[in-house]
Design a protein around this motif. Structure first.
Motif, PDB file in Angstrom:
ATOM      1  N   TRP A 106      29.353 109.064  69.679  1.00  0.00           N
ATOM      2  CA  TRP A 106      28.805 108.301  70.902  1.00  0.00           C
ATOM      3  C   TRP A 106      28.268 106.962  70.892  1.00  0.00           C
ATOM      4  CZ3 TRP A 106      23.516 107.433  70.853  1.00  0.00           C
ATOM      5  CH2 TRP A 106      22.659 107.954  69.882  1.00  0.00           C
ATOM      6  N   ALA A 137      31.201 119.602  73.202  1.00  0.00           N
ATOM      7  CA  ALA A 137      31.454 118.562  74.093  1.00  0.00           C
ATOM      8  C   ALA A 137      30.639 118.804  75.552  1.00  0.00           C
ATOM      9  CB  ALA A 137      33.109 118.309  74.342  1.00  0.00           C
ATOM     10  N   ALA A 138      30.835 120.241  75.990  1.00  0.00           N
ATOM     11  CA  ALA A 138      30.098 120.709  77.257  1.00  0.00           C
ATOM     12  C   ALA A 138      28.454 120.431  76.769  1.00  0.00           C
ATOM     13  CB  ALA A 138      30.378 121.825  77.581  1.00  0.00           C
ATOM     14  N   ILE A 185      27.423 116.794  76.595  1.00  0.00           N
ATOM     15  CA  ILE A 185      27.428 116.162  78.055  1.00  0.00           C
ATOM     16  C   ILE A 185      26.343 116.705  78.983  1.00  0.00           C
ATOM     17  CG2 ILE A 185      28.945 115.847  80.209  1.00  0.00           C
ATOM     18  CD1 ILE A 185      31.420 115.868  78.337  1.00  0.00           C
ATOM     19  N   ASP A 186      26.303 117.789  78.993  1.00  0.00           N
ATOM     20  CA  ASP A 186      25.195 118.532  79.783  1.00  0.00           C
ATOM     21  C   ASP A 186      23.798 117.944  79.473  1.00  0.00           C
ATOM     22  OD1 ASP A 186      26.773 119.852  81.378  1.00  0.00           O
ATOM     23  OD2 ASP A 186      26.305 121.858  80.256  1.00  0.00           O
ATOM     24  N   MET A 244      23.127 114.790  77.431  1.00  0.00           N
ATOM     25  CA  MET A 244      23.089 113.540  76.712  1.00  0.00           C
ATOM     26  C   MET A 244      22.037 112.743  77.781  1.00  0.00           C
ATOM     27  SD  MET A 244      26.723 111.999  77.603  1.00  0.00           S
ATOM     28  CE  MET A 244      27.295 111.592  79.027  1.00  0.00           C
ATOM     29  N   ASP A 275      21.165 109.422  80.150  1.00  0.00           N
ATOM     30  CA  ASP A 275      21.959 108.531  80.956  1.00  0.00           C
ATOM     31  C   ASP A 275      22.775 107.360  80.407  1.00  0.00           C
ATOM     32  OD1 ASP A 275      21.452 110.576  83.082  1.00  0.00           O
ATOM     33  OD2 ASP A 275      19.806 109.308  83.730  1.00  0.00           O
ATOM     34  N   SER A 332      27.107 107.607  76.026  1.00  0.00           N
ATOM     35  CA  SER A 332      28.574 108.258  76.581  1.00  0.00           C
ATOM     36  C   SER A 332      29.072 108.767  75.261  1.00  0.00           C
ATOM     37  CB  SER A 332      29.412 106.957  77.064  1.00  0.00           C
ATOM     38  OG  SER A 332      29.582 105.681  76.063  1.00  0.00           O
ATOM     39  N   LEU A 333      29.835 109.889  75.476  1.00  0.00           N
ATOM     40  CA  LEU A 333      30.601 110.415  74.625  1.00  0.00           C
ATOM     41  C   LEU A 333      31.764 109.727  74.316  1.00  0.00           C
ATOM     42  CD1 LEU A 333      30.727 112.941  72.497  1.00  0.00           C
ATOM     43  CD2 LEU A 333      31.670 114.410  74.355  1.00  0.00           C
TER      44      LEU A 333
END
Length: 84
Positions: free
Chosen positions: A11, A31-32, A35-36, A38, A40, A43-44
Protein backbone atom coordinates in the motif's frame (compact mmCIF):
# COMPACT_ATOMS: atom_id res chain seq x y z
CA UNK A 1 -12.42 -27.65 5.87
CA UNK A 2 -11.54 -24.08 4.96
CA UNK A 3 -7.99 -22.88 4.62
CA UNK A 4 -6.80 -19.50 5.85
CA UNK A 5 -3.92 -17.80 4.02
CA UNK A 6 -1.59 -14.88 4.65
CA UNK A 7 -1.68 -12.15 2.00
CA UNK A 8 0.92 -9.44 1.53
CA UNK A 9 -0.70 -6.03 1.20
CA UNK A 10 1.39 -3.46 -0.67
CA UNK A 11 0.00 0.00 0.00
CA UNK A 12 1.00 3.62 -0.54
CA UNK A 13 0.88 6.60 1.79
CA UNK A 14 2.22 10.04 0.93
CA UNK A 15 4.12 8.72 -2.10
CA UNK A 16 5.90 5.92 -0.18
CA UNK A 17 5.27 2.18 -0.48
CA UNK A 18 4.61 0.03 2.60
CA UNK A 19 3.94 -3.66 3.22
CA UNK A 20 1.79 -5.46 5.77
CA UNK A 21 0.35 -8.96 6.01
CA UNK A 22 -3.30 -9.84 6.48
CA UNK A 23 -4.91 -13.27 7.08
CA UNK A 24 -7.94 -14.14 4.92
CA UNK A 25 -9.61 -17.02 3.10
CA UNK A 26 -9.05 -15.49 -0.37
CA UNK A 27 -7.26 -12.65 -2.14
CA UNK A 28 -10.62 -10.99 -2.81
CA UNK A 29 -11.55 -11.12 0.89
CA UNK A 30 -8.20 -9.62 1.92
CA UNK A 31 -8.50 -6.80 -0.64
CA UNK A 32 -12.12 -6.08 0.30
CA UNK A 33 -11.28 -5.91 4.02
CA UNK A 34 -8.33 -3.60 3.37
CA UNK A 35 -10.35 -1.28 1.12
CA UNK A 36 -13.31 -1.18 3.53
CA UNK A 37 -11.11 -0.25 6.49
CA UNK A 38 -8.25 1.80 5.03
CA UNK A 39 -7.69 5.45 5.80
CA UNK A 40 -8.61 8.08 3.22
CA UNK A 41 -4.95 8.97 2.54
CA UNK A 42 -3.91 5.34 1.84
CA UNK A 43 -4.20 3.45 -1.45
CA UNK A 44 -3.92 -0.30 -2.03
CA UNK A 45 -1.37 -1.09 -4.73
CA UNK A 46 -1.07 -4.89 -4.84
CA UNK A 47 -2.15 -8.05 -3.01
CA UNK A 48 -0.02 -11.20 -3.17
CA UNK A 49 -0.26 -14.64 -1.61
CA UNK A 50 2.45 -15.26 1.00
CA UNK A 51 1.38 -18.77 2.04
CA UNK A 52 -0.92 -20.74 4.30
CA UNK A 53 -1.64 -19.36 7.74
CA UNK A 54 -0.17 -22.04 9.96
CA UNK A 55 -1.06 -20.31 13.20
CA UNK A 56 1.42 -19.37 15.86
CA UNK A 57 2.98 -15.99 16.36
CA UNK A 58 4.03 -13.84 13.41
CA UNK A 59 6.27 -10.83 13.72
CA UNK A 60 4.23 -7.70 13.02
CA UNK A 61 5.15 -5.36 10.19
CA UNK A 62 7.12 -2.33 11.25
CA UNK A 63 5.39 0.21 9.03
CA UNK A 64 5.66 3.71 10.49
CA UNK A 65 1.98 4.29 9.66
CA UNK A 66 -1.07 2.12 10.10
CA UNK A 67 -3.11 1.76 6.91
CA UNK A 68 -6.29 1.53 8.97
CA UNK A 69 -8.22 4.38 10.50
CA UNK A 70 -8.95 3.52 14.15
CA UNK A 71 -12.44 4.94 13.77
CA UNK A 72 -13.18 2.80 10.70
CA UNK A 73 -11.60 -0.46 11.83
CA UNK A 74 -14.75 -1.66 13.57
CA UNK A 75 -17.52 -4.09 12.71
CA UNK A 76 -19.78 -2.82 9.98
CA UNK A 77 -23.35 -2.37 11.15
CA UNK A 78 -24.77 -1.52 7.73
CA UNK A 79 -24.58 -5.10 6.41
CA UNK A 80 -24.89 -8.62 7.71
CA UNK A 81 -21.36 -10.09 7.81
CA UNK A 82 -22.69 -13.66 8.03
CA UNK A 83 -24.77 -13.39 4.84
CA UNK A 84 -23.01 -14.57 1.72
Amino acid sequence: MWQNYIFGMHWMHDGKMYYDELPAESEEEAAAYFIDHMRDDVSLVRVELVGPNEGGVREPAHSPYSPFDPLKARRRTDRDEDAR
